[in-house]
Design a protein around this motif. Structure first.
Motif, PDB file in Angstrom:
ATOM      1  N   LEU A  23       1.226  -1.107  -0.257  1.00  0.00           N
ATOM      2  CA  LEU A  23       0.143  -0.176  -0.443  1.00  0.00           C
ATOM      3  C   LEU A  23       0.525   1.264  -0.556  1.00  0.00           C
ATOM      4  N   GLY A  24       2.018   1.321   1.010  1.00  0.00           N
ATOM      5  CA  GLY A  24       3.307   2.279   0.446  1.00  0.00           C
ATOM      6  C   GLY A  24       3.649   3.048  -0.709  1.00  0.00           C
ATOM      7  N   VAL A  25       3.729   1.374  -1.661  1.00  0.00           N
ATOM      8  CA  VAL A  25       4.277   2.148  -2.734  1.00  0.00           C
ATOM      9  C   VAL A  25       3.548   2.258  -3.305  1.00  0.00           C
ATOM     10  N   LEU A  26       2.572   1.553  -3.824  1.00  0.00           N
ATOM     11  CA  LEU A  26       0.824   2.364  -3.882  1.00  0.00           C
ATOM     12  C   LEU A  26       0.972   3.249  -4.137  1.00  0.00           C
ATOM     13  N   LEU A  27       0.609   4.300  -2.794  1.00  0.00           N
ATOM     14  CA  LEU A  27       0.750   5.573  -2.798  1.00  0.00           C
ATOM     15  C   LEU A  27       1.396   6.408  -3.238  1.00  0.00           C
ATOM     16  N   LEU A  28       3.062   5.271  -3.007  1.00  0.00           N
ATOM     17  CA  LEU A  28       4.036   6.610  -3.665  1.00  0.00           C
ATOM     18  C   LEU A  28       3.765   6.854  -5.002  1.00  0.00           C
ATOM     19  N   VAL A  29       3.711   5.471  -5.869  1.00  0.00           N
ATOM     20  CA  VAL A  29       3.314   5.755  -6.763  1.00  0.00           C
ATOM     21  C   VAL A  29       2.443   6.357  -8.219  1.00  0.00           C
ATOM     22  N   ARG A  30       0.836   6.468  -6.852  1.00  0.00           N
ATOM     23  CA  ARG A  30      -0.048   7.926  -6.994  1.00  0.00           C
ATOM     24  C   ARG A  30       0.837   9.052  -7.046  1.00  0.00           C
ATOM     25  N   ARG A  31       1.024   9.148  -6.196  1.00  0.00           N
ATOM     26  CA  ARG A  31       1.510  10.956  -6.081  1.00  0.00           C
ATOM     27  C   ARG A  31       2.841  10.931  -6.704  1.00  0.00           C
ATOM     28  N   ARG A  32       3.602  10.136  -7.324  1.00  0.00           N
ATOM     29  CA  ARG A  32       5.076   9.966  -8.403  1.00  0.00           C
ATOM     30  C   ARG A  32       3.813  10.248 -10.187  1.00  0.00           C
ATOM     31  N   THR A  33       3.214   9.383 -10.204  1.00  0.00           N
ATOM     32  CA  THR A  33       2.630   9.147 -11.698  1.00  0.00           C
ATOM     33  C   THR A  33       1.230   9.275 -12.308  1.00  0.00           C
ATOM     34  N   GLY A  34       0.732  10.085 -10.605  1.00  0.00           N
ATOM     35  CA  GLY A  34      -0.864   9.375 -10.636  1.00  0.00           C
ATOM     36  C   GLY A  34      -1.313   8.048 -10.330  1.00  0.00           C
ATOM     37  N   GLY A  35      -0.937   6.921 -10.123  1.00  0.00           N
ATOM     38  CA  GLY A  35      -1.476   6.086 -10.495  1.00  0.00           C
ATOM     39  C   GLY A  35      -1.573   4.825 -11.374  1.00  0.00           C
ATOM     40  N   PRO A  36      -1.381   3.647 -10.384  1.00  0.00           N
ATOM     41  CA  PRO A  36      -1.060   2.741 -11.531  1.00  0.00           C
ATOM     42  C   PRO A  36      -2.602   2.417 -12.598  1.00  0.00           C
ATOM     43  N   ASN A  37      -2.239   1.877 -13.458  1.00  0.00           N
ATOM     44  CA  ASN A  37      -2.834   1.545 -14.816  1.00  0.00           C
ATOM     45  C   ASN A  37      -4.016   0.344 -14.040  1.00  0.00           C
ATOM     46  N   TRP A  38      -5.432   0.753 -13.099  1.00  0.00           N
ATOM     47  CA  TRP A  38      -5.952  -0.073 -12.225  1.00  0.00           C
ATOM     48  C   TRP A  38      -6.561  -1.002 -13.330  1.00  0.00           C
ATOM     49  N   ALA A  39      -6.475  -1.104 -14.418  1.00  0.00           N
ATOM     50  CA  ALA A  39      -6.709  -2.336 -15.209  1.00  0.00           C
ATOM     51  C   ALA A  39      -6.347  -3.593 -15.141  1.00  0.00           C
ATOM     52  N   VAL A  40      -4.885  -2.977 -14.893  1.00  0.00           N
ATOM     53  CA  VAL A  40      -3.616  -3.973 -14.521  1.00  0.00           C
ATOM     54  C   VAL A  40      -3.480  -4.424 -13.165  1.00  0.00           C
ATOM     55  N   VAL A  41      -4.029  -3.970 -11.929  1.00  0.00           N
ATOM     56  CA  VAL A  41      -3.982  -4.215 -11.092  1.00  0.00           C
ATOM     57  C   VAL A  41      -5.039  -4.861 -10.957  1.00  0.00           C
ATOM     58  N   VAL A  42      -5.993  -4.893 -11.334  1.00  0.00           N
ATOM     59  CA  VAL A  42      -7.144  -5.580 -11.371  1.00  0.00           C
ATOM     60  C   VAL A  42      -7.083  -7.070 -11.863  1.00  0.00           C
ATOM     61  N   ALA A  43      -6.653  -7.400 -13.869  1.00  0.00           N
ATOM     62  CA  ALA A  43      -6.279  -8.486 -13.643  1.00  0.00           C
ATOM     63  C   ALA A  43      -4.959  -9.244 -12.825  1.00  0.00           C
ATOM     64  N   CYS A  44      -4.160  -8.559 -12.580  1.00  0.00           N
ATOM     65  CA  CYS A  44      -2.583  -8.756 -11.627  1.00  0.00           C
ATOM     66  C   CYS A  44      -3.829  -9.804 -10.047  1.00  0.00           C
ATOM     67  N   LEU A  45      -5.142  -9.222  -9.962  1.00  0.00           N
ATOM     68  CA  LEU A  45      -5.320  -9.261  -8.523  1.00  0.00           C
ATOM     69  C   LEU A  45      -6.308 -10.772  -8.678  1.00  0.00           C
ATOM     70  N   LEU A  46      -6.864 -10.633  -9.928  1.00  0.00           N
ATOM     71  CA  LEU A  46      -7.334 -11.583  -9.980  1.00  0.00           C
ATOM     72  C   LEU A  46      -7.129 -13.220 -10.606  1.00  0.00           C
ATOM     73  N   VAL A  47      -6.119 -12.913 -11.331  1.00  0.00           N
ATOM     74  CA  VAL A  47      -5.062 -13.643 -11.050  1.00  0.00           C
ATOM     75  C   VAL A  47      -4.305 -14.575 -10.528  1.00  0.00           C
ATOM     76  N   LEU A  48      -3.916 -13.982  -9.989  1.00  0.00           N
ATOM     77  CA  LEU A  48      -2.836 -14.726  -8.143  1.00  0.00           C
ATOM     78  C   LEU A  48      -3.906 -14.906  -7.435  1.00  0.00           C
ATOM     79  N   VAL A  49      -4.820 -14.255  -7.671  1.00  0.00           N
ATOM     80  CA  VAL A  49      -5.385 -14.687  -5.707  1.00  0.00           C
ATOM     81  C   VAL A  49      -6.664 -15.726  -6.812  1.00  0.00           C
ATOM     82  N   ALA A  50      -6.713 -16.298  -8.043  1.00  0.00           N
ATOM     83  CA  ALA A  50      -7.000 -17.829  -8.327  1.00  0.00           C
ATOM     84  C   ALA A  50      -6.033 -19.011  -8.039  1.00  0.00           C
ATOM     85  N   LEU A  51      -4.705 -18.392  -8.627  1.00  0.00           N
ATOM     86  CA  LEU A  51      -3.552 -19.159  -8.437  1.00  0.00           C
ATOM     87  C   LEU A  51      -3.539 -19.823  -7.509  1.00  0.00           C
ATOM     88  N   THR A  52      -3.767 -19.070  -6.086  1.00  0.00           N
ATOM     89  CA  THR A  52      -3.051 -18.764  -4.980  1.00  0.00           C
ATOM     90  C   THR A  52      -4.107 -20.175  -4.587  1.00  0.00           C
TER      91      THR A  52
END
Length: 101
Positions: free
Chosen positions: A16-45
């Motif tokens: 969460l700290g890195v995510l907030l840093l990225v949001r402040r410096r670059t406007g945030g990550p690509n949320w579609a990528v975050v959601v896709a990554c979350l779905l894949v990793l949670v399913a595999l886990t």
């Protein structure tokens, strides 16, 4: 006692700290990528954790979990997948030279 959850808290805090840093410096990550990554990793886990817990390779003391399970795996075990899903796209964005321009 919620010992397994307490082990996951530092990983979630860093993510969460890195995510907030990225949001402040670059406007945030690509949320579609975050959601896709979350779905894949949670399913595999979910698959992997349920296999290793059901096979008896890994065991959890019920007194040290929240008591919530997805299949036979405690929900706390998914914290690492969630942390990775938040951290990896955020780091990618933070370290991407073109995004910093």
């Amino acid at each position: 006692m919620i010992a397994y959850l307490l082990l996951a808290v530092p990983f979630l805090a860093v993510a969460l700290g890195v995510l907030l840093l990225v949001r402040r410096r670059t406007g945030g990550p690509n949320w579609a990528v975050v959601v896709a990554c979350l779905l894949v990793l949670v399913a595999l886990t979910a698959v992997f954790d349920n296999v290793i817990v059901a096979a008896g390779i890994v065991g959890y003391d019920p007194a040290r979990t929240l008591g919530v399970r997805l299949g036979v795996a405690p929900v706390e075990d998914f914290a690492y997948a969630v942390a990775a899903a938040l951290l990896l796209p955020a780091l990618w964005r933070l370290l991407d030279r073109e995004a910093r321009r």
